[in-house]
Enzyme design. Sequence first.
Site, short mmCIF file in Angstrom:
data_model
loop_
_atom_site.label_atom_id
_atom_site.label_comp_id
_atom_site.label_asym_id
_atom_site.label_seq_id
_atom_site.Cartn_x
_atom_site.Cartn_y
_atom_site.Cartn_z
CG HIS A 281 -1.93 -1.10 1.23
ND1 HIS A 281 -2.79 -1.41 0.21
CD2 HIS A 281 -2.13 -2.05 2.20
CE1 HIS A 281 -3.50 -2.49 0.53
NE2 HIS A 281 -3.11 -2.90 1.73
CG ASP A 332 -5.19 -6.15 0.02
OD1 ASP A 332 -5.18 -7.09 0.84
OD2 ASP A 332 -5.22 -4.96 0.37
ZN LIG Z 1 -3.37 -6.86 2.92
#
Ligand SMILES: [Zn+2]
Length: 455
Positions: A281, A332
């Site tokens: 991220h 994810d």
């Molecule tokens: Zn994750």
Amino acid sequence: MPVTPTRWLAEYAWLPEHAEPTPDVLIEVEDGRITALTPLLAAGGPPAGIEVLRDATRLPGLTLPGLSNVHSHAFHRALRGRTHGGRGDFWTWRDQMYAIADRLDPDTYLALARAVYAEMALAGITCVGEFHYLHHRPDGGAYADPNAMGAALVEAAAHAGVRLTLLDTCYLTSSVDGQALAGPQRRFGDGDATHWAERATAFQPADPHARVGAAVHSVRAVPADQLRTVADWARDRQAPLHVHLSEQPAENDECRAVHGRTPTALLAEHGVLGPDTTAVHATHPTSGDLTLLGESRTGVCLCPTTERDLADGIGPARRMADVGIRLSLGSDSHAVIDLFEEARAVELDERLRTRRRGHFAPVDLLTAASTAGHAALGWADAGRIAVGARADLVTVRLDSARTAGVPPVGVFFAAAAADVEQVVVDGRVVVAEGQHLSVDVPAELSAAIEAVTPA
Ligand SMILES: [Zn+2]
């Protein structure tokens, strides 16, 4: 077992260091590796005349190197489409995610992960990084085999025909100030990093399709004085080390309040950053954080469709690339499993932020989706159509409703996962004519998700 050499003739293939695909490439494969590559137009014809093409299998469309999904939590797939009824944010979504986590055991997780990894294979993903923290029984007690859940994931990847890097995740506390795990989180924890390392060390799958790396869940979940234990464990094994980083502004605020520095600075201080580390991220870094990541040669895995789904924000991808950060991609939470969508989002999200176009070239998106991702997962010999590399070949149709009339170089701005026609992993065909050869993906997904969904 004798291995038959295989010859493929790709209508187009995207070769390393090429800004766009090359037409008519003969790809020769033996024992799971690419042994020869001949761009026929440049070579003035096949190497030994037309004869060599007689036994070559034609691959209409564009053949890409295997795509890499660097960040996966397989069980999150059970949440797809179920979390959009109300308002809320990442934290309310997390409560729903925990309800699924609470219901998994090694058998149900094997069934779910097998279907999810097979869905990935259909999307052209040949290698996945599983950020794995569902280690123990729901009450926190160990299974008879303390790595039974990890073993289920390794087996699931074998059934699905994809390679796996199991990122064994250290998850010890529920907040930056060290509060204990509670409720559904109890099964994530090993007590302390030393016990985490003992369990992780004991897990040594012999399967050639799998390798083990390490992960720090986040600065919320591993106390600062235990970060180095995880980092050293990975470094001693030259294994990949991954960490969720600055997905939420709240994590940054908490870290500053407790430690007086950003999560990135804390990780740097405790030896977590480096060339074998991937920060996942990094949506809300400071300029100083970007400098630390770039100077330490830490990579970043962007997960644009999840960040979009969870209202996380937009990571500064161009600024990252400008300071030398290697970008890779992950699906994810599996709100979407489509690396084409993840890749174009890197460019398109920058357009939304800046109201300007042209931040990344198509080849940059390919690199993030293939070569860089495989490197981040510890498979440096994959993710390129090159002599000596693993024979991972993903062929995308150029005659579907989405891709018809699209020049091959434009495929990352046009194709969807459903346009993947054939997938070869380590020289073995896993997907043909758009169908998985050993898993009925929709039926198995439905059954596996029903089995773990709260009534
Ligand atoms: Zn994750």
